[in-house]
Scaffold this active site. Structure first.
Site, PDB file in Angstrom:
ATOM      1  N   HIS A 186      -4.237  -5.443   2.420  1.00  0.00           N
ATOM      2  CA  HIS A 186      -4.320  -6.876   2.124  1.00  0.00           C
ATOM      3  C   HIS A 186      -5.095  -7.637   3.202  1.00  0.00           C
ATOM      4  CE1 HIS A 186      -0.661  -6.365   4.602  1.00  0.00           C
ATOM      5  NE2 HIS A 186      -0.940  -7.567   5.079  1.00  0.00           N
ATOM      6  N   GLU A 214       1.550 -13.623   7.664  1.00  0.00           N
ATOM      7  CA  GLU A 214       1.244 -12.961   8.931  1.00  0.00           C
ATOM      8  C   GLU A 214       0.625 -13.917   9.941  1.00  0.00           C
ATOM      9  OE1 GLU A 214       0.892  -8.416   7.198  1.00  0.00           O
ATOM     10  OE2 GLU A 214      -0.947  -9.450   7.819  1.00  0.00           O
ATOM     11  N   TYR A 216     -15.011  -5.670   3.967  1.00  0.00           N
ATOM     12  CA  TYR A 216     -15.385  -4.338   3.498  1.00  0.00           C
ATOM     13  C   TYR A 216     -16.637  -3.870   4.243  1.00  0.00           C
ATOM     14  CZ  TYR A 216     -12.207  -5.588  -0.309  1.00  0.00           C
ATOM     15  OH  TYR A 216     -11.114  -5.986  -1.027  1.00  0.00           O
ATOM     16  N   ASN A 262      -4.536   3.081  -1.932  1.00  0.00           N
ATOM     17  CA  ASN A 262      -3.510   3.066  -0.893  1.00  0.00           C
ATOM     18  C   ASN A 262      -2.127   3.089  -1.529  1.00  0.00           C
ATOM     19  OD1 ASN A 262      -1.930   2.567   1.396  1.00  0.00           O
ATOM     20  ND2 ASN A 262      -2.275   0.359   1.285  1.00  0.00           N
TER      21      ASN A 262
END
Length: 352
Positions: free
Chosen positions: A319, A345, A287, A310
């Site tokens: 995410h 991922e 962030y 979102n």
């Protein structure tokens, strides 16, 4: 929803035999009656092809099934306190209602006590239960594409007005009420992380979210108000495109999402989402780092709120934003899903 065929057959066998060892282990949704039961339900047994099995009662509720009145699956394994039973009956009498502390007070029920008792019995809060029952009405129609009257009867309503009140409070007014009304189509997408819902027209995707996401109703409401839209069950070329791309994503064969979409939010929110779209798959950012890129170094909280707003899960990869210390931070779809997506991922990169 249980998809493993071997497990489904084992659960069906337990249902036929009324095997007490399986009570509370699974819940069976019966498509011909619109109810869900636990293993020892005394009712006549349905055919295998008419059963859908779930790990939790909340999943069954969100899929549009209502609790069976014979076996009362929500009461297992404990007896139900009178206050909790009263709350269940109130939801069934008016499932479209959004409950507040004031409603509890008017009924002479202390809200904190009610919540505590409800969670002790059902493993979910009263708000979760009421929301799941409410959303299930809309989700059943979206998932199955049934005629309105069929869905109305399955949802447990005696009149069409009751059904329309529940459905339109979530999905908007009927098209004939306004010539200026925009009509969007909602579709159901089964994924490895649970069911998702897409909202699209023939040109753009407007919303993609997990069905059990907290706050989904408010997302839908904001979308409807911004576009003066009603949402109806249906498929479009855009909803079919995103469904196909999600299947490829979970199979680790998708190079990039190409479904056209529109970001609906404030200028600041859009600036955050645009930064999210620049985070490569398999990578993360914090962030704080996002704040630096946006020239808002002290805006971590605002950035977190923008992430939470979102409306395009996975596509706009909120995410991939974690805390500076490596902690997961928040995720509206649940932290288990966030960790799963990040692991998925990373493995994606190794495979490709």
């Amino acid at each position: 929803m249980i998809t493993d065929e071997k497990m489904k057959h084992a659960y069906y066998k337990a249902l036929l035999e009324r095997n007490t060892a399986f009570d509370g282990i699974f819940f069976a949704g019966i498509t011909t009656t619109g109810v869900f039961c636990h293993a020892t339900c005394p009712a006549r047994k349905p055919k295998y092809e008419h059963c859908i099995f779930y790990d939790t009662a909340e999943e069954a509720l969100l899929s549009g099934f209502r609790p069976c009145k014979r076996c009362k699956p929500l009461s297992y394994p404990r007896s139900i306190p009178e206050t909790v039973q009263k709350m269940v009956e109130l939801v069934e009498a008016e499932p479209e209602k959004r409950w507040s502390d004031r409603d509890f007070s008017e009924l002479g029920i202390h809200s904190a006590t009610a919540r505590r008792q409800f969670k002790k019995v059902y493993g979910m809060t009263f708000v979760q239960f009421a929301r799941a029952r409410r959303m299930g009405i809309a989700m059943k129609t979206i998932k199955n594409g049934e005629k309105i009257i069929d869905t109305q009867l399955d949802a447990g309503y005696d009149s069409s007005s009751g059904f329309h009140d529940a459905f339109t409070k979530i999905m908007g007014r009927k098209p004939k009420q306004s010539k200026e009304l925009k009509v969007l189509s909602a579709d159901w997408i089964d994924t490895e992380l649970g069911p998702m819902m897409s909202v699209a027209d023939d040109d753009y995707l407007y919303l993609l979210e997990f069905v059990d996401r907290r706050g989904l109703e408010r997302e839908i409401e904001r979308l409807r108000n911004r576009l003066n839209a009603q949402i109806i069950p249906g498929k479009t070329k855009i909803s079919e495109q995103i469904k196909a791309e999600l299947q490829q994503y979970f199979a680790q064969s998708l190079k990039a999402f190409k479904t056209p979409f529109i970001l609906m939010g404030s200028d600041f929110q859009k600036s955050v989402w645009q930064q999210l779209l620049m985070i490569e798959r398999g990578e993360t950012t914090s962030y704080k780092e996002l704040g630096t890129k946006l020239e808002r170094p002290n805006a971590s909280r605002a950035i977190g709120n923008a992430n939470g707003a979102n409306q395009l899960a996975i596509i706009v990869p909120c995410h991939r934003v974690i805390q500076t210390n490596g902690g997961l931070g928040g995720y509206a779809g649940g932290l288990d899903r966030k960790q799963w997506l990040l692991n998925h991922e990373k493995n994606y990169l190794k495979k490709n």
